[in-house]
Write a protein that holds these residues in place. Sequence first.
Motif, PDB file in Angstrom:
ATOM      1  N   CYS A 179       0.862  -1.175   0.000  1.00  0.00           N
ATOM      2  CA  CYS A 179       0.000   0.000   0.000  1.00  0.00           C
ATOM      3  C   CYS A 179       0.900   1.228   0.000  1.00  0.00           C
ATOM      4  O   CYS A 179       1.974   1.231   0.626  1.00  0.00           O
ATOM      5  N   ALA A 180       0.484   2.277  -0.703  1.00  0.00           N
ATOM      6  CA  ALA A 180       1.310   3.479  -0.771  1.00  0.00           C
ATOM      7  C   ALA A 180       0.417   4.717  -0.772  1.00  0.00           C
ATOM      8  O   ALA A 180      -0.718   4.678  -1.241  1.00  0.00           O
ATOM      9  N   VAL A 181       0.945   5.805  -0.263  1.00  0.00           N
ATOM     10  CA  VAL A 181       0.200   7.056  -0.166  1.00  0.00           C
ATOM     11  C   VAL A 181       1.048   8.204  -0.674  1.00  0.00           C
ATOM     12  O   VAL A 181       2.278   8.178  -0.573  1.00  0.00           O
ATOM     13  N   MET A 182       0.396   9.187  -1.267  1.00  0.00           N
ATOM     14  CA  MET A 182       1.086  10.390  -1.692  1.00  0.00           C
ATOM     15  C   MET A 182       0.234  11.602  -1.344  1.00  0.00           C
ATOM     16  O   MET A 182      -0.950  11.634  -1.678  1.00  0.00           O
ATOM     17  N   ASP A 183       0.841  12.571  -0.649  1.00  0.00           N
ATOM     18  CA  ASP A 183       0.145  13.838  -0.434  1.00  0.00           C
ATOM     19  C   ASP A 183      -0.083  14.509  -1.773  1.00  0.00           C
ATOM     20  O   ASP A 183       0.819  14.538  -2.612  1.00  0.00           O
ATOM     21  N   THR A 184      -1.277  15.043  -1.980  1.00  0.00           N
ATOM     22  CA  THR A 184      -1.549  15.735  -3.242  1.00  0.00           C
ATOM     23  C   THR A 184      -0.589  16.912  -3.390  1.00  0.00           C
ATOM     24  O   THR A 184      -0.343  17.658  -2.452  1.00  0.00           O
ATOM     25  N   GLY A 185      -0.008  17.041  -4.529  1.00  0.00           N
ATOM     26  CA  GLY A 185       0.970  18.101  -4.773  1.00  0.00           C
ATOM     27  C   GLY A 185       2.395  17.650  -4.595  1.00  0.00           C
ATOM     28  O   GLY A 185       3.328  18.341  -4.992  1.00  0.00           O
ATOM     29  N   ARG A 186       2.609  16.476  -4.005  1.00  0.00           N
ATOM     30  CA  ARG A 186       3.952  15.931  -3.858  1.00  0.00           C
ATOM     31  C   ARG A 186       4.203  14.962  -4.992  1.00  0.00           C
ATOM     32  O   ARG A 186       3.288  14.558  -5.702  1.00  0.00           O
ATOM     33  N   ARG A 187       5.437  14.554  -5.187  1.00  0.00           N
ATOM     34  CA  ARG A 187       5.744  13.665  -6.303  1.00  0.00           C
ATOM     35  C   ARG A 187       6.136  12.266  -5.867  1.00  0.00           C
ATOM     36  O   ARG A 187       6.204  11.367  -6.695  1.00  0.00           O
ATOM     37  N   ALA A 188       6.421  12.065  -4.603  1.00  0.00           N
ATOM     38  CA  ALA A 188       6.992  10.787  -4.158  1.00  0.00           C
ATOM     39  C   ALA A 188       6.004  10.027  -3.295  1.00  0.00           C
ATOM     40  O   ALA A 188       5.234  10.601  -2.533  1.00  0.00           O
ATOM     41  N   LEU A 189       6.048   8.704  -3.411  1.00  0.00           N
ATOM     42  CA  LEU A 189       5.194   7.820  -2.636  1.00  0.00           C
ATOM     43  C   LEU A 189       5.843   7.448  -1.311  1.00  0.00           C
ATOM     44  O   LEU A 189       7.064   7.355  -1.214  1.00  0.00           O
ATOM     45  N   THR A 190       4.985   7.201  -0.325  1.00  0.00           N
ATOM     46  CA  THR A 190       5.421   6.551   0.918  1.00  0.00           C
ATOM     47  C   THR A 190       4.761   5.184   0.952  1.00  0.00           C
ATOM     48  O   THR A 190       3.538   5.081   0.850  1.00  0.00           O
ATOM     49  N   PHE A 191       5.580   4.143   1.085  1.00  0.00           N
ATOM     50  CA  PHE A 191       5.084   2.770   1.051  1.00  0.00           C
ATOM     51  C   PHE A 191       4.925   2.194   2.441  1.00  0.00           C
ATOM     52  O   PHE A 191       5.654   2.551   3.375  1.00  0.00           O
ATOM     53  N   GLY A 192       3.978   1.267   2.560  1.00  0.00           N
ATOM     54  CA  GLY A 192       3.900   0.438   3.749  1.00  0.00           C
ATOM     55  C   GLY A 192       4.945  -0.660   3.706  1.00  0.00           C
ATOM     56  O   GLY A 192       5.684  -0.794   2.729  1.00  0.00           O
ATOM     57  N   SER A 193       4.967  -1.465   4.763  1.00  0.00           N
ATOM     58  CA  SER A 193       5.999  -2.495   4.892  1.00  0.00           C
ATOM     59  C   SER A 193       5.691  -3.752   4.090  1.00  0.00           C
ATOM     60  O   SER A 193       6.527  -4.648   4.001  1.00  0.00           O
ATOM     61  N   GLY A 194       4.497  -3.831   3.504  1.00  0.00           N
ATOM     62  CA  GLY A 194       4.155  -4.956   2.646  1.00  0.00           C
ATOM     63  C   GLY A 194       3.432  -6.073   3.375  1.00  0.00           C
ATOM     64  O   GLY A 194       3.616  -6.288   4.585  1.00  0.00           O
ATOM     65  N   THR A 195       2.591  -6.791   2.618  1.00  0.00           N
ATOM     66  CA  THR A 195       1.895  -7.982   3.118  1.00  0.00           C
ATOM     67  C   THR A 195       2.129  -9.103   2.126  1.00  0.00           C
ATOM     68  O   THR A 195       1.838  -8.947   0.938  1.00  0.00           O
ATOM     69  N   ARG A 196       2.659 -10.200   2.636  1.00  0.00           N
ATOM     70  CA  ARG A 196       2.910 -11.355   1.764  1.00  0.00           C
ATOM     71  C   ARG A 196       1.670 -12.240   1.764  1.00  0.00           C
ATOM     72  O   ARG A 196       1.293 -12.797   2.812  1.00  0.00           O
ATOM     73  N   LEU A 197       1.026 -12.353   0.617  1.00  0.00           N
ATOM     74  CA  LEU A 197      -0.161 -13.192   0.461  1.00  0.00           C
ATOM     75  C   LEU A 197       0.290 -14.564  -0.032  1.00  0.00           C
ATOM     76  O   LEU A 197       0.950 -14.666  -1.067  1.00  0.00           O
ATOM     77  N   GLN A 198      -0.051 -15.587   0.752  1.00  0.00           N
ATOM     78  CA  GLN A 198       0.340 -16.959   0.388  1.00  0.00           C
ATOM     79  C   GLN A 198      -0.937 -17.751   0.140  1.00  0.00           C
ATOM     80  O   GLN A 198      -1.688 -18.033   1.090  1.00  0.00           O
ATOM     81  N   VAL A 199      -1.193 -18.092  -1.114  1.00  0.00           N
ATOM     82  CA  VAL A 199      -2.396 -18.835  -1.470  1.00  0.00           C
ATOM     83  C   VAL A 199      -2.038 -20.316  -1.551  1.00  0.00           C
ATOM     84  O   VAL A 199      -1.145 -20.710  -2.315  1.00  0.00           O
ATOM     85  N   GLN A 200      -2.759 -21.094  -0.760  1.00  0.00           N
ATOM     86  CA  GLN A 200      -2.478 -22.536  -0.670  1.00  0.00           C
ATOM     87  C   GLN A 200      -3.568 -23.330  -1.379  1.00  0.00           C
ATOM     88  O   GLN A 200      -4.731 -22.945  -1.343  1.00  0.00           O
ATOM     89  N   PRO A 201      -3.179 -24.449  -2.002  1.00  0.00           N
ATOM     90  CA  PRO A 201      -4.200 -25.257  -2.714  1.00  0.00           C
ATOM     91  C   PRO A 201      -5.102 -26.008  -1.746  1.00  0.00           C
ATOM     92  O   PRO A 201      -4.795 -26.169  -0.585  1.00  0.00           O
TER      93      PRO A 201
END
Lengths: 113, 114
Positions: free
Chosen positions: A91-113
């Motif tokens: 997930c990432a967010v950007m303040d309107t008017g800025r050019r760079a993103l700030t990212f979250g730390s990530g979520t690893r999705l593991q889909v099992q059969p």
Amino acid sequence: AQSVTQLDSQVPVFEEAPVELRCNYSSSVSVYLFWYVQYPNQGLQLLLKYLSGSTLVKGINGFEAEFNKSQTSFHLRKPSVHISDTAEYFCAVMDTGRRALTFGSGTRLQVQP
Amino acid sequence: DVKVTQSSRYLVKRTGEKVFLECVQDMDHENMFWYRQDPGLGLRLIYFSYDVKMKEKGDIPEGYSVSREKKERFSLILESASTNQTSMYLCASTKGGAGREEQYFGPGTRLTVT
């Protein structure tokens, strides 16, 4: 300053089950919101984005996300996952008017059969 | 299709070496970015550039510098590599404007400093 919190570092789920990946952000101004996906050994690619308008945003591969301003959240959902959805989601967010993103730390999705 | 390429997928360097990571995009994008990706920390912005010869510090610029002499190329420089700079480095680009556009990412360079 803006920040992004992804509460779950890993989400295991069985194939064809629904999934929700959570994202909360903090910012003092209006924001743009994004979800990116990173498949193994690849760069990131855009899943969907919220800029304005309808709070329910549909993206590629059957994913959607809902912007909730009062809860400062932008959770990602898919009603039925496939093995091929196994990846890391950012997930990432950007303040309107800025050019760079700030990212979250990530979520690893593991889909099992 | 937009293409962002990075000069190496894997790189091994010794402590104290000067390291250059190159990024090239082929879509005439104004903005280019360098991130580092570490497990549990997500992506953190090192530097970005919104025009030739222009640069701005991101959140973690210490120990890095950048160069943008041509619009399509953005280089990340580690003046004296250290082991704590072992990481995955991702380059991205986007069209000009106030950030509404999608960022396009390269495949990444995995740098190991020994």
